[in-house]
Design a protein around this motif. Structure first.
Motif, PDB file in Angstrom:
ATOM      1  N   ARG A 545      73.559  51.497  68.843  1.00 23.35           N
ATOM      2  CA  ARG A 545      72.272  51.313  68.168  1.00 23.35           C
ATOM      3  C   ARG A 545      71.116  51.645  69.113  1.00 23.35           C
ATOM      4  O   ARG A 545      70.103  52.223  68.696  1.00 23.35           O
ATOM      5  CB  ARG A 545      72.158  49.886  67.637  1.00 23.35           C
ATOM      6  N   ARG A 548      70.966  55.450  69.336  1.00 24.24           N
ATOM      7  CA  ARG A 548      70.360  56.032  68.144  1.00 24.24           C
ATOM      8  C   ARG A 548      68.845  55.814  68.126  1.00 24.24           C
ATOM      9  O   ARG A 548      68.083  56.717  67.770  1.00 24.24           O
ATOM     10  CB  ARG A 548      70.989  55.436  66.888  1.00 24.24           C
ATOM     11  N   ALA A 549      68.397  54.606  68.515  1.00 18.63           N
ATOM     12  CA  ALA A 549      66.959  54.337  68.553  1.00 18.63           C
ATOM     13  C   ALA A 549      66.261  55.201  69.601  1.00 18.63           C
ATOM     14  O   ALA A 549      65.143  55.677  69.390  1.00 18.63           O
ATOM     15  CB  ALA A 549      66.722  52.852  68.847  1.00 18.63           C
ATOM     16  N   ALA A 552      65.769  58.772  68.219  1.00 19.45           N
ATOM     17  CA  ALA A 552      65.053  58.948  66.951  1.00 19.45           C
ATOM     18  C   ALA A 552      63.888  59.921  67.049  1.00 19.45           C
ATOM     19  O   ALA A 552      63.696  60.754  66.151  1.00 19.45           O
ATOM     20  CB  ALA A 552      64.581  57.590  66.427  1.00 19.45           C
ATOM     21  N   GLY A 560      59.847  56.760  65.123  1.00 18.75           N
ATOM     22  CA  GLY A 560      60.526  56.316  66.324  1.00 18.75           C
ATOM     23  C   GLY A 560      59.574  55.638  67.280  1.00 18.75           C
ATOM     24  O   GLY A 560      58.360  55.618  67.085  1.00 18.75           O
ATOM     25  N   PRO A 561      60.109  55.056  68.347  1.00 16.96           N
ATOM     26  CA  PRO A 561      59.322  54.272  69.284  1.00 16.96           C
ATOM     27  C   PRO A 561      58.367  55.137  70.095  1.00 16.96           C
ATOM     28  O   PRO A 561      58.614  56.319  70.341  1.00 16.96           O
ATOM     29  CB  PRO A 561      60.391  53.635  70.173  1.00 16.96           C
ATOM     30  N   ILE A 569      63.913  50.733  76.066  1.00 19.89           N
ATOM     31  CA  ILE A 569      65.291  51.067  75.669  1.00 19.89           C
ATOM     32  C   ILE A 569      66.055  51.642  76.861  1.00 19.89           C
ATOM     33  O   ILE A 569      67.211  51.264  77.127  1.00 19.89           O
ATOM     34  CB  ILE A 569      65.281  52.060  74.497  1.00 19.89           C
ATOM     35  N   VAL A 708      61.179  48.753  66.478  1.00 24.39           N
ATOM     36  CA  VAL A 708      62.439  49.031  67.180  1.00 24.39           C
ATOM     37  C   VAL A 708      63.414  47.872  67.012  1.00 24.39           C
ATOM     38  O   VAL A 708      64.614  48.064  66.747  1.00 24.39           O
ATOM     39  CB  VAL A 708      62.175  49.298  68.675  1.00 24.39           C
ATOM     40  N   THR A 711      65.037  47.819  63.675  1.00 26.12           N
ATOM     41  CA  THR A 711      66.051  48.872  63.599  1.00 26.12           C
ATOM     42  C   THR A 711      67.336  48.455  64.317  1.00 26.12           C
ATOM     43  O   THR A 711      68.445  48.651  63.804  1.00 26.12           O
ATOM     44  CB  THR A 711      65.509  50.176  64.218  1.00 26.12           C
ATOM     45  N   LEU A 712      67.192  47.868  65.488  1.00 25.14           N
ATOM     46  CA  LEU A 712      68.375  47.477  66.274  1.00 25.14           C
ATOM     47  C   LEU A 712      69.190  46.395  65.593  1.00 25.14           C
ATOM     48  O   LEU A 712      70.423  46.377  65.719  1.00 25.14           O
ATOM     49  CB  LEU A 712      67.932  47.004  67.668  1.00 25.14           C
ATOM     50  N   GLN A 716      65.498  46.343  58.723  1.00 28.42           N
ATOM     51  CA  GLN A 716      64.297  46.992  58.212  1.00 28.42           C
ATOM     52  C   GLN A 716      64.113  46.745  56.717  1.00 28.42           C
ATOM     53  O   GLN A 716      63.021  46.369  56.249  1.00 28.42           O
ATOM     54  CB  GLN A 716      64.368  48.503  58.476  1.00 28.42           C
TER      55      GLN A 716
END
Length: 831
Positions: A545, A548-549, A552, A560-561, A569, A708, A711-712, A716
């Motif tokens: 995860r 993937r974040a 993004a 994304g972040p 991250i 973020v 998402t993790l 969401q």
């Protein structure tokens, strides 16, 4: 005699058989199982290949591929001696065929030999009349490292030393079967023989049935019943003692344990209490009645035998001395494998049985006797030299026999001097090349040397002989001995009857079985491995995860972040040991490294760790579960070339992890094993969620940071369905940590842990709550009463530490080692 070409008037099957036989190059002077002395196929092989020839060429290849696929999917492996990496099992697609009449002669000879060796063991460790009367030299016994003085005088329970015996045999130059060696220590190969049978009988079902092949299930049933009858209570607990997952034949150990219904145990799983042997379980110590060992005798007890051994159980020999456990085979029985004894067995058979051996063995001269030593030295080049007591030849680094005629003169002279000065360490045997059997290579038949291992199980009605056995085939035509090393393969062995054979199974009649709904005891080691299997899988999911974040923005630059979130991250991946790349590296490189790098915390490394844990649970995992774990590791090794490939690989891996969760949820019995797997995942998810929340929902967190986090923790959709605003600190903290309805929240994980722990066995009576449950209940109470506004960074860190403490408490309580593994005062719940 030259083979004539196939006649044009032959039927297609006959023509194909003639072509195969005609192209088969039988070795001059070497017995062959396919082609007889008259140059024609033996009758039993003609039956087989007439049916085999009825299959189209593409169908034959399809069935061969199906057999190979089954071996691969089932994870059938072995380790060659001295190697650490597992090898795929190599199975010949053509079985070794033996006719019913010839097999009966083999079975009678093996039963006779087993009876003889049992009586010799009784004398060696009992009265000692054979040595006293000069029938056996004392040095031939005492020189063996497998002779255990500590066992001398101990009467085995039910008076039996050998419960399982095996003999390696081959067809000699005169066409008769000869014994090449005895296996009395802990005979291996029966489990592989079983797997070989399952594979070929599935690949060629119709052919297998039409050939009237004798079933092997009655042999295993007789062996299991014999071990059960040797115990002193009606429903005994039987364990199979293995050296562990790094044993050369660990797959076989797990196969036999699963097939026979035995507990697969290691030395660390066992403990002596009183005059009994016990297994450490999650419910405390439970008595073991019978121990089928696959550990060498000298390693069984560090108190009375090899003090450096970590494979055995301290005090086991004393328990055996007091009759508190049955060990099969009896410790010390390996002394019979000594080649020094071979030359004395013919006379011992006449003395103890009143008859000659029905199957001879290779002519052997023990050089510990002056007359034999002189004969060997006088024509040294005519012999094969072996170590007298197993292993390699003293003075030579490699294992296996030495051919003096092929040695350099200096080395041969050194060997001659060694035999002359210390002959008791050497035996000489006549040179006999092994007989051959057909194998299928590149669409045609070819002869290869083989060794057949035949198994005998002691029962109350005498010796039961497995109809078939474990066949090993060499890849070289000049092989004089065959082991499962480089180039070797195994083969199924079909004993072919002239009449229909009834189907047999280990499943007992339903009316003879007492119905149960609760499974047996769960060893602490198995619970430990299940717990950590869950933790490693959940840790891998968290890493995926994060990957993937991190990736993004590469997929969609508008989402994304932001930069500072990306740094967090990256820092978290580095802290977890997923990557060693510094902040100056590109996010794409960091993501790829965290996905499939060699660091201990990468997703690939974590899946491999899960695979190692699963390998110690082979007898408890379904074939589907094992295939999934193996396939997952293989998929993650596929190279990723760009950012899109990294994201795709991470998403596929996350989907695969979800499928395993569904497999475990829907297919595993709701016993203690399932609970420990679930507890491992729950506690790891709680720890990871608390850590994510501390990293991305800190007091000054931005909207991007909170996004973020959502998402993790896969929340969401839940957040946006509840709040029509951008992510805010308090609602996000509540959803990730305190919400009991969110399956990703810390509170949800803790509630599940409380339920699982409450269902596990209590080790102490008196009604007092035990430490794991006390910690879990306290955490649940705090999470129930806390408010999101109070969850600052310090509180989140304290929560994370308390979760780690709970994980450690579960381990120390249910997976105890050493003196901490005590017998429970009261047992409740599932075991």
């Amino acid at each position: 005699m030259a083979q004539q070409g196939p006649s044009k008037r032959m039927r297609p099957r006959e023509r194909k058989l003639a072509q195969w036989a005609g192209g088969y190059a039988r070795l001059p002077g070497i017995p062959d199982e396919f082609i007889g002395e008259d140059g024609a196929p033996r009758p039993v092989w003609s039956r087989y290949f007439e049916a085999f020839a009825g299959l189209p060429a593409d169908e034959i290849e399809r069935r061969f591929a199906a057999a190979d696929r089954h071996l691969r999917d089932a994870g059938v492996t072995y380790r060659a001696p001295g190697e650490t990496a597992e090898r795929a099992w190599q199975l010949s697609h053509v079985p070794l065929l033996i006719g019913e009449t010839e097999w009966q002669q083999i079975a009678d000879a093996i039963a006779q030999r087993a009876t003889l060796l049992e009586r010799v063991l009784h004398d060696i460790y009992g009265d000692g009349r054979l040595i006293a009367d000069g029938a056996l030299p004392a040095a031939a016994i005492a020189g063996s490292a497998d002779y255990l003085r500590a066992v001398s005088g101990i009467k085995p329970p039910h008076g039996r030393y050998l419960h399982l015996y095996a003999a390696d045999i081959g067809r000699g130059p005169d066409g008769r079967w000869w014994v090449l060696g005895d296996r009395t220590q802990a005979p291996s190969g029966a489990g592989y023989a079983l797997e070989n049978r399952l594979v070929l009988s599935r690949a060629f079902t119709d052919l297998y049935k039409s050939m009237n092949v004798e079933r092997v299930a009655p042999f295993f049933e007789a062996f299991r019943d014999s071990l059960r009858a040797s115990a002193d209570r009606d429903e005994p607990r039987i364990g199979l003692l293995t050296p562990g997952a790094f044993s050369e034949t660990y797959f076989e150990h797990s196969t036999l344990a699963r097939y026979l219904g035995f507990l697969l145990v290691e030395g660390d799983d066992l403990a002596v209490s009183g005059d009994r042997l016990h297994i450490r379980t999650v419910a405390g110590l439970k008595r073991i009645d019978v121990l089928l060992r696959r550990v060498d005798s000298n390693s069984l007890d560090p108190l009375e035998l090899d003090a450096s051994s970590q494979l055995g159980v301290a005090g086991l020999i004393d328990v055996l001395r007091k009759g508190g456990v049955v060990v099969a085979n009896m410790p010390g029985s390996g002394v019979i494998e000594s080649r020094a004894l071979l030359g004395f067995l013919p006379s011992l058979a006449r003395r103890l049985l009143g008859e000659d051996l029905k199957m001879p063995h290779i002519a052997t001269w023990w050089c510990g006797q002056a007359s034999a030593r002189e004969e060997v030295l006088s024509r040294l080049d005519d012999f094969v030299i072996e170590g007298a007591y197993g292993g390699g030849v003293p003075g030579f680094s490699h294992h296996g026999p030495v051919l003096p005629a092929e040695l350099p003169p200096v080395v041969r002279d050194h060997l001659r001097d060694a035999i002359a000065s210390r002959g008791l360490d050497y035996v000489a045997q006549e040179q006999v090349r092994l007989s051959t059997t057909p194998v299928w290579d590149d669409g045609k038949l070819a002869p290869r040397p083989f060794v057949l291992r035949v198994f005998a199980a002691a029962t109350e009605h005498g010796w039961s002989i497995m109809p078939g056995g474990f066949c090993r085939i060499a890849d070289r035509l000049d092989s004089r001995a065959v082991s499962m090393g480089e180039g070797a393969r195994a083969a199924d062995v079909w004993v072919v009857a002239d009449h229909a054979v009834s189907a047999a199974s280990l499943l007992p009649a339903t009316e003879s079985v007492r119905i149960r709904r609760i499974t047996g005891v769960l060893p602490s080691r198995a619970a430990d491995n299940l717990f950590w299997l869950g933790r490693y899988l959940e840790r891998a999911e968290a890493t995926l995860r994060l990957v993937r974040a991190l990736s993004a923005p590469q997929r969609d630059p508008g989402k994304g972040p932001l930069h500072h979130a990306i740094e967090r991250i990256q820092r978290l991946l580095t802290t977890w040991g997923a990557t060693s790349l510094g902040a100056r590296s590109s996010t794409a490189r960091i993501a790829a490294d965290a996905l499939q790098g060699e660091e201990f915390g990468s997703a690939l490394s974590l899946i491999r760790s899960a695979q190692r844990n699963a390998s110690s649970l082979r007898e408890r995992l379904s074939p589907d579960a094992w295939q999934w774990i193996s396939a997952m590791a293989d998929k993650l090794t596929t190279p990723v070339d760009d950012e899109e490939a990294v994201i795709l690989a991470a998403e596929v891996a996350l989907q695969e992890l979800s499928s395993f969760s569904g497999l475990a949820q829907e297919n595993m019995n709701r016993a203690a094993g399932w609970r420990f797997l679930r507890m491992g995942r729950r506690v790891e998810r709680a720890i990871n969620t608390a850590r994510f929340t501390r990293q991305f929902a800190f007091d000054e967190a931005s909207v991007e940071d909170l996004d973020v986090l959502l998402t993790l923790v896969d929340s969401q959709i839940t957040y946006r369905s509840r709040y029509l605003v951008a992510p805010l600190l308090a609602p996000v903290r509540d959803l990730a940590v305190l919400d009991p309805y969110n399956p990703r929240s810390v509170a949800f994980q803790v509630a599940e842990l409380v339920e699982h722990i409450a269902s596990l066995p209590q080790l102490r009576e008196g009604g007092l709550i035990e430490r794991p449950q006390r910690l879990a209940v306290a955490l649940q109470a705090r999470l129930t009463t806390d408010e999101a506004a109070a969850l600052d960074t310090r509180a989140l860190f304290a929560l994370e530490q308390d979760l780690l403490t709970l994980a450690d408490a579960i381990g120390s309580h249910y997976f105890p080692h050493g003196a901490s593994a005590t017998r429970p005062e009261k047992l409740t719940g599932l075991a």
